[in-house]
Write a protein that holds these residues in place. Structure first.
Motif, PDB file in Angstrom:
ATOM      1  N   ASP A 117       0.857  -1.168   0.000  1.00 36.86           N
ATOM      2  CA  ASP A 117       0.000   0.000   0.000  1.00 36.86           C
ATOM      3  C   ASP A 117       0.905   1.234   0.000  1.00 36.86           C
ATOM      4  OD1 ASP A 117      -3.008  -0.191   0.088  1.00 36.86           O
ATOM      5  OD2 ASP A 117      -2.709   1.498   1.434  1.00 36.86           O
ATOM      6  N   GLY A 138      -5.238   1.852   0.114  1.00 28.12           N
ATOM      7  CA  GLY A 138      -6.327   0.953  -0.215  1.00 28.12           C
ATOM      8  C   GLY A 138      -6.039   0.077  -1.413  1.00 28.12           C
ATOM      9  N   GLY A 144      -4.481   2.087   5.472  1.00 31.53           N
ATOM     10  CA  GLY A 144      -4.887   1.592   4.167  1.00 31.53           C
ATOM     11  C   GLY A 144      -5.894   0.465   4.259  1.00 31.53           C
ATOM     12  N   GLN A 147      -9.481   1.441   5.030  1.00 33.76           N
ATOM     13  CA  GLN A 147     -10.277   2.117   4.013  1.00 33.76           C
ATOM     14  C   GLN A 147     -11.314   1.196   3.380  1.00 33.76           C
ATOM     15  OE1 GLN A 147      -8.156   4.429   1.127  1.00 33.76           O
ATOM     16  NE2 GLN A 147      -7.709   5.982   2.653  1.00 33.76           N
ATOM     17  N   ASN A 148     -10.927  -0.041   3.131  1.00 39.94           N
ATOM     18  CA  ASN A 148     -11.842  -0.964   2.448  1.00 39.94           C
ATOM     19  C   ASN A 148     -11.758  -2.381   3.029  1.00 39.94           C
ATOM     20  OD1 ASN A 148     -13.326   0.432   0.340  1.00 39.94           O
ATOM     21  ND2 ASN A 148     -11.348   0.800  -0.643  1.00 39.94           N
TER      22      ASN A 148
END
Length: 587
Positions: free
Chosen positions: A404, A434, A460, A463-464
């Motif tokens: 990342d 991400g 990172g 984020q998702n």
């Protein structure tokens, strides 16, 4: 005979050997999804479109093939935009097919239409970063547009393209002959080679140079020219330095591999490129991070050093540095020509640089010695150097790594050996948080028999985290190593060094350090999650995670310490002029 555009689109994708379509449903694209349901192509369903575009990016890199994203209009398209832009800046071929509002409703502002400055204008959102954006206005034009889209994505400097399709077009019929004609067109456009005269000039110049250095970028990987480069390097006996995106083009334990230059390059590596009399740049755009913000006499010293530069993109030749010999060519074909000429002119190869090879070995020993204390430290939270060292020790040589941004990117570039070309997937040009967690999904789908590990920070990964839902649904056995320092660590160290505060960069609750329990979050998705509690435990759990052959999250507490750097970054002069400040550790 006429058939639906949606049906013939899926048939066309099958004819191109598309295995996966990455995306998320919406009322504008379900006609295509209905056809995919009948197809051997697998639709990789995600919970956020950024995951789809990053996963497609990872697939394209690992498979070395154009990937396909299917998006809904409006917010679906803008959600995917970050991943598509990331692919664009790293020259990754991708075709994005996006549903749009019905063509007969342009300007009426139907549900989710983008029309603030023009009617039916969502395709314009992507114009700054895709190679081309099409809006399909007639169903009979769709076949040739989709053909052009794939051809452009793959030609010249690769990159993403957008095909924005009003939803009514998907549900209209078009004569099969329109698609049948596409079968008569080549699917692979031949790329430019290097002429014999230029090849001879380059080979003779490098043969006569006193301190030549080859500087390799990501273009070597994109053109699949790693073996040709290695052959040329060994025949001509020239050391190779590389950009971040060029890492792994030559194995990091090869006797002529110098290492990564720039911000996070070391003095030894930067000195090799700075002091070269001739630098041969192959497939590189000399980006800011790799070139120490283009400061004179730090990483490079042009025009005292003479530059030879080959790239598929003519706009890169001379963009940042003056060029003595510049050529536009596909690197694989160029290196084939260079190897042929080199063997003709110097059949026994070049006998030189034995002392430099010894210096490279001594440098590697000194680098290992400089980080040995941290690599072997039992401190917990763990030292980042130990995390990387333990991961490298456990992984096979041909494992795929996704990173990342932060330690997991910069530290890997500097300290983590890559032995197999193309096996390191990192967000170079856009430096997107991400990317690593989702790209790992695509990499594993592309290389199911390889180990795939994502090295990613807590910022990172946070984020998702819904990448885990897709991993479970599609049974994608990726291992995520969350290097968790409860911060946007690199920026925290930068802000503290220059402004004596970490405001907005550390994760806290009521003044105390805070982090989600990513292991428990993983379990909530149905993924095995392990919260590492000691440095000694980590390697054992990583081995077990790889052997489990299922999705696993390892939440690893890490000290917030900066990546050592000898390069130069212009932001240091912007923040603190006339100071040597850079990054500092954050307790």
């Amino acid at each position: 005979m006429k058939k639906l555009v949606s049906e013939q689109l899926v048939t066309y994708l099958e004819s191109r050997g598309v295995e996966y379509v990455f995306g998320l449903c919406g009322h504008t694209n379900i006609a295509v999804l209905a056809e995919l349901d009948k197809s051997p192509i697998t639709f990789i369903n995600v919970r956020h479109e950024q995951i789809a575009s990053h996963a497609a990016d990872g697939y394209a890199r690992a498979k070395r093939k154009t990937s396909v994203v299917l998006s809904h209009l409006g917010p679906g398209l803008t959600n995917a935009a970050t991943g598509v832009a990331n692919a664009a800046l790293d020259s990754i071929p991708m075709v994005v097919i996006a549903g749009d509002v019905p063509s007969h409703y342009y300007g009426k502002h139907p549900h989710q239409e983008v029309n603030m400055h023009a009617d039916g204008a969502q395709w314009e959102i992507y114009r700054p970063f895709v190679k081309r954006a099409w809006r399909v206005d007639r169903e009979d034009l769709f076949p040739e547009i989709i053909q052009k889209a794939f051809q452009l994505a793959e030609s010249g400097r690769p990159g993403p393209v957008l095909v924005s399709v009003p939803m009514d077009i998907f549900s209209k019929e078009v004569d099969e002959e329109k698609f049948a004609l596409l079968k008569h067109h080549t699917q692979v456009v031949e790329k430019p080679a290097l002429d014999e005269e230029t090849a001879e000039r380059i080979v003779e110049t490098l043969a006569n140079a006193e301190r030549p250095v080859i500087y390799a970028g990501g273009g070597v990987v994109l053109s699949q020219a790693e073996e040709e480069l290695r052959e040329f390097v060994e025949h001509m006996n020239i050391p190779v330095a590389h950009s971040l995106m060029g890492k792994g083009v030559l194995p990091d334990d090869h006797p002529l591999t110098v290492g990564m230059t720039g911000f996070w390059g070391t003095t030894f590596i930067n000195d090799q490129t700075k002091n070269a009399d001739y630098l041969f740049g192959v497939g590189t755009r000399f980006s800011e991070a790799d070139s120490s913000s283009w400061y004179q006499n730090v990483t490079f010293n042009f025009p005292k050093t003479k530059l030879i530069h080959i790239d598929i993109d003519p706009s890169e030749i001379g963009r940042n540095y003056p060029v003595e010999i510049g050529a536009v060519a596909d690197l694989k074909r160029a290196l084939v020509a260079l190897n042929r000429v080199a063997k003709q002119l110097y059949p026994n190869g070049m006998d030189r640089n034995e002392k430099l090879k010894e210096e490279i070995q001594e440098y590697r020993k000194s680098l290992r010695a400089s980080i040995h204390e941290n690599v072997t430290s039992d401190a917990f939270p763990m030292k980042p150097e130990r995390i990387l060292a333990d991961v490298r020790e456990v992984l096979p040589r041909d494992a795929y790594i996704t990173t990342d941004v932060g330690w997991n990117k910069n530290g890997v570039g500097q300290q983590f050996p890559i032995y197999t070309p193309g096996s390191i997937l990192t967000p170079g040009g856009y430096a997107t948080m991400g990317f690593g967690s989702a790209a790992a999904l695509g990499a594993k789908l592309a290389q199911p028999n390889k180990v795939v590990v994502s090295l990613i920070g807590d910022g990172g990964f946070g984020q998702n985290p819904s990448v885990l839902a897709t991993a479970v649904e599609e049974n994608i056995p990726v291992v995520w190593v969350v290097m968790n320092n409860s911060a946007y660590g690199t920026i925290a160290g930068l802000e503290m060094a220059h402004y004596d505060t970490t405001y907005g960069t550390l994760f806290k609750k009521d003044g105390e350090s805070y982090t989600p329990n990513f292991a428990e979050i993983a379990k909530g998705f149905g993924v095995k999650g392990v919260k590492i509690t000691s440095a000694a435990e980590f390697k054992h759990e990583l081995k077990a995670a790889i052997e489990a052959n299922e999705p696993v999250v390892l939440d690893v507490a890490m000290r917030n310490e900066p990546v050592p750097t000898d390069g130069q970054w212009n932001i240091n002069d912007i923040y603190s002029p006339y100071s040597k400040k850079s990054h500092v550790s954050i307790p």
